[in-house]
Design an enzyme around this catalytic site. Sequence first.
Site, PDB file in Angstrom:
ATOM      1  N   CYS A  21       0.811  -1.228   0.000  1.00 35.78           N
ATOM      2  CA  CYS A  21       0.000   0.000   0.000  1.00 35.78           C
ATOM      3  C   CYS A  21       0.842   1.274   0.000  1.00 35.78           C
ATOM      4  O   CYS A  21       0.318   2.372  -0.185  1.00 35.78           O
ATOM      5  CB  CYS A  21      -0.964  -0.006   1.177  1.00 35.78           C
ATOM      6  SG  CYS A  21      -2.121  -1.380   1.088  1.00 35.78           S
TER       7      CYS A  21
ATOM      8  N   HIS B 220      -2.853   7.266   2.759  1.00 37.99           N
ATOM      9  CA  HIS B 220      -3.443   5.980   2.375  1.00 37.99           C
ATOM     10  C   HIS B 220      -4.787   5.757   3.066  1.00 37.99           C
ATOM     11  O   HIS B 220      -4.895   5.860   4.287  1.00 37.99           O
ATOM     12  CB  HIS B 220      -2.454   4.867   2.728  1.00 37.99           C
ATOM     13  CG  HIS B 220      -3.000   3.500   2.491  1.00 37.99           C
ATOM     14  ND1 HIS B 220      -3.727   3.183   1.367  1.00 37.99           N
ATOM     15  CD2 HIS B 220      -2.933   2.361   3.238  1.00 37.99           C
ATOM     16  CE1 HIS B 220      -4.074   1.905   1.431  1.00 37.99           C
ATOM     17  NE2 HIS B 220      -3.614   1.394   2.554  1.00 37.99           N
TER      18      HIS B 220
ATOM     19  N   ASN C 120     -10.134   0.251   0.500  1.00 38.24           N
ATOM     20  CA  ASN C 120      -8.668   0.270   0.470  1.00 38.24           C
ATOM     21  C   ASN C 120      -8.216  -0.227  -0.909  1.00 38.24           C
ATOM     22  O   ASN C 120      -8.399  -1.395  -1.235  1.00 38.24           O
ATOM     23  CB  ASN C 120      -8.131  -0.645   1.579  1.00 38.24           C
ATOM     24  CG  ASN C 120      -6.614  -0.672   1.646  1.00 38.24           C
ATOM     25  OD1 ASN C 120      -5.933  -0.306   0.692  1.00 38.24           O
ATOM     26  ND2 ASN C 120      -6.085  -1.129   2.765  1.00 38.24           N
TER      27      ASN C 120
END
Length: 346
Positions: free
Chosen positions: A125, A267, A297
Site C-alpha cells: 500500500c 493511504h 482500500n
Amino acid sequence: MPATARILPFPQAGGTSAVVCGLGTWVPPRVVPNAEIAARLDTSDEWIHARTGIRERHVVDPGMATSDLAVEAGQRALKSADTDRVDALVLATTTPDRPCPATAPDVAHRLGLDRCAAFDVNAVCTGFLYGLASGAGLIAAGVAEQVLVIGADTFTTIIDPDCRATAAIFGDGAGAVVLRAGSASEPGALGPFDLGSDGQDADLITVAAGGSRQRSTRRPAEPGAEFFTMAGKAVFRKAIFQMAGSAQTVLRKAGLGLRDIDRFVIHQANARILNGVADMLGQPVDKFVRNIDQVGNTAAASVPLALDAACASGELRPGQRVLLGAFGGGLTWGSTVLRWPELEAV
Ligand code: UT7
C-alpha cells in the site's frame, strides 16, 4: 523498531526536481456496496461502515487485470499532462498480471510508450510513494525528463472470498501522475521524501504462495495459499504510528511545520486510521482528505485516487501545500510534500 533510513534532503541544492504535471485515475465500473458482502458473509453494512468508514468499493469483473486499470489511468494522466512521451514508466503494484514478467512494459506498450524504461515497484500500500520517489530519482539523476508513475491494484483478485475481515475492506482501482523535470520552487515540485521499512513484521501482511519460498511444482499450490492475509489489529496500530512518524520526519526534512500543511492525502486503509493519525499529529481531521467510503482500500491506487477525489470536490486547490503519506505490507511507509499545481482535469 529500526529508525527510518537516513535519506539526504531531496533534491540536492541546485539539482533538478520532479514536478507533477498530470493526474488521471480509473476504477472498474462494477460497484459492490456493503450490503452485497453482508448478503454472503457474517457481517453487516453497519459493522463495515462503523469500523472502517467504507460504504462501497469498485471491483474488477473476471478477466479484468491490473494492467487494464493501469492503462486507463495512465491514458488520463498523459492527457492531463498534454503529452504522449515519457522516458520511464513506474508501475506500483502488488497484484501484477502475472509473477513474470513485470506488468509495466505491457502497460507502456499499450499506452504507445514503446521503448521507454518500464518496471514494477512492490511496496504494497506504500507503492505509490515508492513509485513517486523512484520516478523523482530518475529525473534527479538525469536518466529521465518525464516519468509516468502509476499505482494500480486489484486486491479483490487475491482476497479469500470467505474472509470477512479482508473481503470487507479492499477495492480495485488505479491512479497515475506524470512527473517532468523542473525546479524545486515550482508548484508541483515533489520532495523531500521519507521512506522506510521494517521487515521484522513481514508476516503481518502476506501472500504465502506464488514466490520462490514455495517453489513451482506440477501440482497446484495448497488451496488458499495464494490468498492475501493480514493481521488487522496489529497492522492498524502500526499504520497510525508509522504514518504519523513519517509525516513528522518529512516535515523536519522540508523545514516545514504541521501548520504549513493545508491537506493531508494519506493511504485510505480505514477511516479510524485517518482519525488516529490526525489525533497523533494534533491536527484537525478535516485537513485529512477521505474518499474511503466510495472506494475502500485500493492499495497502491489509494493516494492518487484520493488526490483526484479531493481535486474534484474542490477540497484540494492549486497553491495549497499537501502532504502525501502511506503505509503497507513489508512493512513499508513513506511521505512527501508538494505545493499542489494547476492541472488539466480529464
Ligand atoms: O492497507 C495496508 C494496511 N492495512 C490496514 O491498515 C488495515 C488495518 N486494519 C483494520 O483496518 C482493522 O483492523 C480491520 C477493519 C481489518 C478490523 O477491524 P478491527 O476493529 O481491528 O477488528 P478486529 O480485527 O479487532 O476484530 C474484532 C472483531 C473480531 O471478532 P471477535 O474475535 O472479537 O469475536 C473479528 O472477527 O470483529 C470481527 N470482525 C468482523 N465482524 C463483522 C472482523 N471483520 C469483521 C467484519 N464484520 N467484516
